[in-house]
Design a protein around this motif. Structure first.
Motif, PDB file in Angstrom:
ATOM      1  N   ALA A   1     -73.491  20.234 -56.493  1.00 36.36           N
ATOM      2  CA  ALA A   1     -72.417  19.702 -55.819  1.00 36.36           C
ATOM      3  C   ALA A   1     -71.198  20.227 -56.007  1.00 36.36           C
ATOM      4  CB  ALA A   1     -72.683  18.103 -56.119  1.00 36.36           C
ATOM      5  N   ILE A   2     -70.732  20.420 -57.138  1.00 38.46           N
ATOM      6  CA  ILE A   2     -69.439  21.005 -57.445  1.00 38.46           C
ATOM      7  C   ILE A   2     -69.387  22.346 -56.933  1.00 38.46           C
ATOM      8  CG2 ILE A   2     -67.985  21.820 -59.232  1.00 38.46           C
ATOM      9  CD1 ILE A   2     -68.970  19.674 -61.128  1.00 38.46           C
ATOM     10  N   GLY A   3     -70.372  23.178 -56.765  1.00 41.71           N
ATOM     11  CA  GLY A   3     -70.453  24.639 -56.376  1.00 41.71           C
ATOM     12  C   GLY A   3     -70.421  24.494 -55.040  1.00 41.71           C
ATOM     13  N   VAL A   4     -70.862  23.397 -54.057  1.00 32.82           N
ATOM     14  CA  VAL A   4     -70.922  23.297 -52.727  1.00 32.82           C
ATOM     15  C   VAL A   4     -69.487  22.885 -52.407  1.00 32.82           C
ATOM     16  CG1 VAL A   4     -71.588  22.116 -50.802  1.00 32.82           C
ATOM     17  CG2 VAL A   4     -73.176  22.891 -52.227  1.00 32.82           C
ATOM     18  N   PHE A   5     -68.823  21.968 -53.159  1.00 32.88           N
ATOM     19  CA  PHE A   5     -67.361  21.597 -52.746  1.00 32.88           C
ATOM     20  C   PHE A   5     -66.469  22.788 -53.085  1.00 32.88           C
ATOM     21  CE2 PHE A   5     -63.448  20.369 -54.328  1.00 32.88           C
ATOM     22  CZ  PHE A   5     -62.598  19.604 -53.222  1.00 32.88           C
ATOM     23  N   VAL A   6     -66.630  23.559 -54.058  1.00 28.81           N
ATOM     24  CA  VAL A   6     -65.681  24.587 -54.295  1.00 28.81           C
ATOM     25  C   VAL A   6     -65.840  25.618 -52.996  1.00 28.81           C
ATOM     26  CG1 VAL A   6     -65.438  26.733 -55.705  1.00 28.81           C
ATOM     27  CG2 VAL A   6     -65.663  24.766 -56.821  1.00 28.81           C
ATOM     28  N   ILE A   7     -67.047  25.871 -52.702  1.00 30.01           N
ATOM     29  CA  ILE A   7     -67.344  26.955 -51.530  1.00 30.01           C
ATOM     30  C   ILE A   7     -66.408  26.352 -50.409  1.00 30.01           C
ATOM     31  CG2 ILE A   7     -69.080  28.010 -49.855  1.00 30.01           C
ATOM     32  CD1 ILE A   7     -70.896  28.045 -52.595  1.00 30.01           C
ATOM     33  N   TRP A   8     -66.818  25.101 -50.006  1.00 28.15           N
ATOM     34  CA  TRP A   8     -66.052  24.301 -48.908  1.00 28.15           C
ATOM     35  C   TRP A   8     -64.491  24.519 -49.066  1.00 28.15           C
ATOM     36  CZ3 TRP A   8     -62.885  19.947 -48.981  1.00 28.15           C
ATOM     37  CH2 TRP A   8     -62.445  19.508 -48.129  1.00 28.15           C
ATOM     38  N   SER A   9     -64.162  24.158 -50.233  1.00 32.53           N
ATOM     39  CA  SER A   9     -62.688  24.326 -50.268  1.00 32.53           C
ATOM     40  C   SER A   9     -62.075  25.583 -50.258  1.00 32.53           C
ATOM     41  CB  SER A   9     -62.387  23.433 -51.678  1.00 32.53           C
ATOM     42  OG  SER A   9     -61.058  23.721 -52.086  1.00 32.53           O
ATOM     43  N   LEU A  10     -62.658  26.605 -50.742  1.00 33.54           N
ATOM     44  CA  LEU A  10     -62.093  27.841 -50.704  1.00 33.54           C
ATOM     45  C   LEU A  10     -62.050  28.473 -49.364  1.00 33.54           C
ATOM     46  CD1 LEU A  10     -63.539  29.456 -53.886  1.00 33.54           C
ATOM     47  CD2 LEU A  10     -61.087  28.619 -53.521  1.00 33.54           C
TER      48      LEU A  10
END
Length: 146
Positions: free
Chosen positions: A128-137
């Motif tokens: 979930a953190i990785g998916v948020f990071v991808i979306w955010s970047l």
């Protein structure tokens, strides 16, 4: 767009929502860098534990993607080190770090998907953190230099 005068006679053009992204994404790149850094530190710690002690992690069931704990330890160490360096690069504003962050976060998501049999809850949180990071970047737009 209307221009408004500032006290020094310069003109300021208000930004629309489409130019700067949403409020959720505007501070997201910096937060993504911090998340990548912290995720990297935790991945390195996971790797050290997997290398040092074979009895800390246990396999829950039989899965297609099975590696030895030593292999997982090295995978976590390498991915963690790259996550730390990429997170620091994003925080410092290195130009290529954002693109690298998307790729490294994707690799982390895949690695943690494969790590699910050993630590299911933590792997899901890290995914979930990785998916948020991808979306955010991908949604945060860099601010033009003034």
């Amino acid at each position: 767009m209307a221009q408004t005068a500032t006290p020094h006679g310069a003109h300021h053009t208000p930004r629309s929502k489409g130019q700067g992204g949403t409020a959720w994404a505007s501070g997201g790149a910096m937060f993504a860098g911090v998340l990548l850094f912290v995720d990297g530190v935790l991945a390195v710690l996971n790797g050290v534990v997997a290398l040092a002690r074979d009895n800390v992690f246990t396999l829950n069931g039989s899965y297609t993607y099975q590696f030895t704990l030593t292999s997982w330890g090295w995978i976590h160490l390498v991915v963690g080190a790259v996550l730390i360096l990429t997170g620091l690069g994003i925080i410092r504003g290195v130009p290529f770090a954002r693109a690298l962050g998307v790729g490294v976060a994707a690799i982390s998501v895949v690695a943690n998907f494969m790590w699910l049999p050993y630590q299911p809850v933590w792997a899901v949180i890290t995914i979930a953190i990785g998916v948020f990071v991808i979306w955010s970047l991908l949604t945060d737009r860099p601010r033009p230099a003034r």
